[in-house]
Scaffold this motif. Structure first.
Motif, mmCIF file in Angstrom:
data_model
loop_
_atom_site.group_PDB
_atom_site.id
_atom_site.type_symbol
_atom_site.label_atom_id
_atom_site.label_comp_id
_atom_site.label_asym_id
_atom_site.label_seq_id
_atom_site.Cartn_x
_atom_site.Cartn_y
_atom_site.Cartn_z
ATOM 1 N N LEU A 1 -14.916 -11.556 16.931
ATOM 2 C CA LEU A 1 -14.106 -12.771 17.076
ATOM 3 C C LEU A 1 -12.657 -12.456 16.736
ATOM 4 C CD1 LEU A 1 -16.464 -15.410 15.409
ATOM 5 C CD2 LEU A 1 -16.071 -15.052 17.851
ATOM 6 N N ARG A 2 -11.751 -12.862 17.588
ATOM 7 C CA ARG A 2 -10.337 -12.546 17.393
ATOM 8 C C ARG A 2 -9.636 -13.725 16.734
ATOM 9 N NH1 ARG A 2 -9.033 -7.385 17.908
ATOM 10 N NH2 ARG A 2 -6.929 -7.984 18.548
ATOM 11 N N PRO A 3 -9.075 -13.537 15.528
ATOM 12 C CA PRO A 3 -8.323 -14.634 14.903
ATOM 13 C C PRO A 3 -7.039 -14.896 15.666
ATOM 14 C CG PRO A 3 -8.050 -12.632 13.635
ATOM 15 C CD PRO A 3 -9.077 -12.327 14.707
ATOM 16 N N PRO A 4 -6.467 -16.088 15.507
ATOM 17 C CA PRO A 4 -5.193 -16.386 16.159
ATOM 18 C C PRO A 4 -4.074 -15.530 15.572
ATOM 19 C CG PRO A 4 -5.766 -18.116 14.612
ATOM 20 C CD PRO A 4 -6.958 -17.209 14.688
ATOM 21 N N PRO A 5 -2.904 -15.505 16.221
ATOM 22 C CA PRO A 5 -1.777 -14.743 15.663
ATOM 23 C C PRO A 5 -1.453 -15.187 14.249
ATOM 24 C CG PRO A 5 -1.294 -15.472 17.897
ATOM 25 C CD PRO A 5 -2.579 -16.146 17.493
ATOM 26 N N ALA A 6 -0.829 -14.297 13.499
ATOM 27 C CA ALA A 6 -0.508 -14.575 12.097
ATOM 28 C C ALA A 6 0.325 -15.846 11.980
ATOM 29 C CB ALA A 6 0.251 -13.402 11.499
ATOM 30 N N ALA A 7 0.065 -16.596 10.917
ATOM 31 C CA ALA A 7 0.810 -17.830 10.668
ATOM 32 C C ALA A 7 2.268 -17.508 10.378
ATOM 33 C CB ALA A 7 0.181 -18.576 9.486
ATOM 34 N N PRO A 8 3.154 -18.496 10.531
ATOM 35 C CA PRO A 8 4.575 -18.230 10.305
ATOM 36 C C PRO A 8 4.913 -17.838 8.878
ATOM 37 C CG PRO A 8 4.219 -20.433 11.251
ATOM 38 C CD PRO A 8 2.878 -19.830 10.990
ATOM 39 N N HIS A 9 3.997 -18.088 7.936
ATOM 40 C CA HIS A 9 4.266 -17.782 6.528
ATOM 41 C C HIS A 9 3.250 -16.750 6.044
ATOM 42 C CE1 HIS A 9 7.062 -21.109 6.517
ATOM 43 N NE2 HIS A 9 6.113 -21.900 6.958
ATOM 44 N N PRO A 10 3.418 -15.486 6.431
ATOM 45 C CA PRO A 10 2.423 -14.468 6.069
ATOM 46 C C PRO A 10 2.311 -14.234 4.575
ATOM 47 C CG PRO A 10 4.410 -13.449 6.980
ATOM 48 C CD PRO A 10 4.563 -14.933 7.165
ATOM 49 N N ALA A 11 3.290 -14.700 3.792
ATOM 50 C CA ALA A 11 3.230 -14.492 2.347
ATOM 51 C C ALA A 11 2.372 -15.536 1.648
ATOM 52 C CB ALA A 11 4.643 -14.500 1.760
ATOM 53 N N ALA A 12 1.772 -16.466 2.390
ATOM 54 C CA ALA A 12 0.917 -17.478 1.772
ATOM 55 C C ALA A 12 -0.226 -16.788 1.039
ATOM 56 C CB ALA A 12 0.377 -18.420 2.836
ATOM 57 N N PRO A 13 -0.598 -17.297 -0.139
ATOM 58 C CA PRO A 13 -1.667 -16.644 -0.900
ATOM 59 C C PRO A 13 -2.979 -16.669 -0.133
ATOM 60 C CG PRO A 13 -1.101 -18.765 -1.867
ATOM 61 C CD PRO A 13 -0.066 -18.483 -0.837
ATOM 62 N N PRO A 14 -3.752 -15.601 -0.168
ATOM 63 C CA PRO A 14 -4.983 -15.522 0.626
ATOM 64 C C PRO A 14 -6.170 -16.154 -0.098
ATOM 65 C CG PRO A 14 -4.648 -13.468 -0.507
ATOM 66 C CD PRO A 14 -3.464 -14.339 -0.863
ATOM 67 N N VAL A 15 -7.281 -16.211 0.605
ATOM 68 C CA VAL A 15 -8.580 -16.530 0.024
ATOM 69 C C VAL A 15 -9.333 -15.212 -0.114
ATOM 70 C CG1 VAL A 15 -10.748 -17.781 0.312
ATOM 71 C CG2 VAL A 15 -8.593 -18.805 1.097
ATOM 72 N N LEU A 16 -9.830 -14.925 -1.304
ATOM 73 C CA LEU A 16 -10.531 -13.674 -1.579
ATOM 74 C C LEU A 16 -12.032 -13.941 -1.520
ATOM 75 C CD1 LEU A 16 -9.545 -11.164 -4.365
ATOM 76 C CD2 LEU A 16 -11.934 -11.727 -3.933
ATOM 77 N N LEU A 17 -12.747 -13.153 -0.712
ATOM 78 C CA LEU A 17 -14.186 -13.312 -0.538
ATOM 79 C C LEU A 17 -14.899 -12.041 -0.979
ATOM 80 C CD1 LEU A 17 -14.205 -14.786 3.100
ATOM 81 C CD2 LEU A 17 -14.041 -16.039 0.956
ATOM 82 N N ALA A 18 -15.912 -12.191 -1.826
ATOM 83 C CA ALA A 18 -16.641 -11.009 -2.298
ATOM 84 C C ALA A 18 -18.033 -11.408 -2.754
ATOM 85 C CB ALA A 18 -15.893 -10.341 -3.454
ATOM 86 N N CYS A 19 -18.964 -10.468 -2.636
ATOM 87 C CA CYS A 19 -20.265 -10.603 -3.275
ATOM 88 C C CYS A 19 -20.155 -10.121 -4.714
ATOM 89 C CB CYS A 19 -21.313 -9.770 -2.548
ATOM 90 S SG CYS A 19 -21.704 -10.325 -0.883
ATOM 91 N N VAL A 20 -20.961 -10.711 -5.586
ATOM 92 C CA VAL A 20 -21.001 -10.251 -6.972
ATOM 93 C C VAL A 20 -21.590 -8.839 -7.005
ATOM 94 C CG1 VAL A 20 -21.187 -12.576 -7.919
ATOM 95 C CG2 VAL A 20 -23.259 -11.326 -7.306
ATOM 96 N N PRO A 21 -21.370 -8.100 -8.108
ATOM 97 C CA PRO A 21 -21.952 -6.756 -8.210
ATOM 98 C C PRO A 21 -23.469 -6.792 -7.985
ATOM 99 C CG PRO A 21 -20.384 -7.126 -9.970
ATOM 100 C CD PRO A 21 -20.532 -8.441 -9.277
ATOM 101 N N ASP A 22 -23.980 -5.787 -7.298
ATOM 102 C CA ASP A 22 -25.401 -5.620 -6.980
ATOM 103 C C ASP A 22 -25.894 -6.543 -5.882
ATOM 104 O OD1 ASP A 22 -25.668 -3.666 -9.012
ATOM 105 O OD2 ASP A 22 -25.996 -5.230 -10.513
ATOM 106 N N GLU A 23 -25.022 -7.391 -5.323
ATOM 107 C CA GLU A 23 -25.441 -8.280 -4.235
ATOM 108 C C GLU A 23 -25.079 -7.640 -2.895
ATOM 109 O OE1 GLU A 23 -27.225 -10.292 -2.193
ATOM 110 O OE2 GLU A 23 -27.220 -11.440 -4.083
ATOM 111 N N LEU A 24 -26.105 -7.361 -2.075
ATOM 112 C CA LEU A 24 -25.900 -6.651 -0.816
ATOM 113 C C LEU A 24 -25.911 -7.570 0.402
ATOM 114 C CD1 LEU A 24 -28.194 -3.562 -1.499
ATOM 115 C CD2 LEU A 24 -25.712 -3.740 -1.800
ATOM 116 N N HIS A 25 -26.264 -8.842 0.232
ATOM 117 C CA HIS A 25 -26.346 -9.775 1.361
ATOM 118 C C HIS A 25 -24.981 -10.441 1.567
ATOM 119 C CE1 HIS A 25 -30.528 -9.300 0.088
ATOM 120 N NE2 HIS A 25 -30.849 -9.575 1.328
ATOM 121 N N SER A 26 -24.249 -9.975 2.551
ATOM 122 C CA SER A 26 -22.879 -10.460 2.734
ATOM 123 C C SER A 26 -22.667 -11.278 3.998
ATOM 124 C CB SER A 26 -21.903 -9.270 2.756
ATOM 125 O OG SER A 26 -22.178 -8.423 3.862
#
Length: 345
Positions: free
Chosen positions: A193-218
């Motif tokens: 899936l192709r995201p749209p072009p970058a927003a006009p404010h690329p310095a906006a803080p991101p959303v961080l996504l991660a599995c907890v340690p030992d979690e392999l289902h992502s």
């Protein structure tokens, strides 16, 4: 973000061919093959529909579909397609139906029990059980294009993954290969899936996504990452089993607007880690930032969330929570960005 609850599987034999004449696309979804595969079989092996509308539009009768189901079952057992087509054309579906024996469904060691689901879900499950990788990939791409990521995930992809997981959990080592193949193709389809072009404010803080340690289902947070990308929201995706120290370092380095921690099982959910992430601050004294902590997945249980944390339930609702965080202009409680308390946690 917890996948929506699924209805209990129905007992009894799998459904037979539909009672009405169907289009090529509908038959492809029913069988779990691509429309191009059906057209190829018709050209090469003359295993096409007996009826056409206006000489052009194919309409597949129950007898036509029964022959195709037999061909799918034979090819899943290793019979070459040309030989499987000859056997299917020589078979007598009417005689089998008159015998009262249930019609065999295509798909290797046996069909998955899915309950009440969309036809696309049933077709995807059959293709996965046959280990028909090209059809799995095409069916996933078609579902995402026709229904959008959120609907395709909640109504087609997630129910199929749940059915595979239930089956191999209750059948020992059987179907593990089906889950691995399906999971890999789901991940690959979302990456396409192709995201749209970058927003006009690329310095906006991101959303961080991660599995907890030992979690392999992502896969669920991969779906969330793709959905956020479709909305043009900046994302940092760290995937499965991110070590605790690496997670805390990533939060300090990126200064995210929100951190989503996925846990599939109670054994991987780490309340102490969640508290430590919620306590991370950055920035100058008097104007420090702190991430909104969002706990996703069934591993976190149904109880009250951690302090300064919010639970996500389902892709659609979780996406709306994060979009609200991105757009919210509420007072920041002196922390440089609004804390989770501003969003109902």
């Amino acid at each position: 973000m917890q996948p929506p609850p699924q209805p209990p599987p129905r007992s009894g034999p799998p459904p037979g061919p539909p009672d009405v004449a169907l289009s090529t696309g509908a038959v492809a979804r029913h069988l779990g093959v691509s429309p191009n595969t059906l057209r190829s079989w018709e050209r090469r092996y003359a295993i096409g529909p007996a009826r056409r509308e206006g000489g052009r539009h194919r309409r597949w009768s129950p007898q036509d579909i029964a022959r195709l189901e037999l061909m799918c079952r034979l090819t899943a057992q290793g019979v070459p397609p040309a030989e499987a087509a000859r056997a299917a054309l020589d078979a007598a579906p009417a005689a089998r139906a008159a015998s009262g024996a249930p019609h065999p469904a295509p798909g290797g060691p046996g069909p998955l029990r899915l309950g009440e689901v969309r036809p696309e879900c049933r077709g995807l499950a059959r293709a996965a059980v046959r280990l028909d990788a090209p059809s799995v990939a095409e069916l996933l791409d078609t579902a995402l294009a026709e229904h959008g990521l959120v609907t395709a995930w909640e109504e087609i992809i997630a129910p199929t993954l749940h059915a595979v997981g239930r089956t191999w959990a209750s059948a020992g080592e059987r179907y593990v290969e089906v889950e691995h193949l399906l999971s890999w193709h789901v991940s690959a389809a979302m990456h396409r899936l192709r995201p749209p072009p970058a927003a006009p404010h690329p310095a906006a803080p991101p959303v961080l996504l991660a599995c907890v340690p030992d979690e392999l289902h992502s896969l669920p947070i991969e779906a969330l990452a793709a959905a956020l990308g479709e909305r043009g929201l900046p994302v940092r995706m760290f995937g499965a089993a991110l070590p605790a120290r690496a997670l805390r370092d990533a939060v300090r380095r990126t200064g995210p607007r929100a951190v989503v921690l996925w846990s599939q099982t109670r054994t991987t959910a780490d309340a102490a880690l969640a508290r430590s992430v919620a306590d991370i601050e950055w920035g100058l004294r008097g104007a420090r930032g702190r991430p909104a902590l969002l706990l996703a997945g069934p591993g976190w249980g149904a109880g009250a969330p951690q302090p300064r944390a919010e639970r996500l339930f389902g892709l659609r609702s979780g996406l709306e929570v994060i979009a609200a965080l991105a757009a919210d202009a509420a007072p920041t409680n002196g922390a440089g960005r609004a804390g989770p308390a501003a969003y109902g946690s």
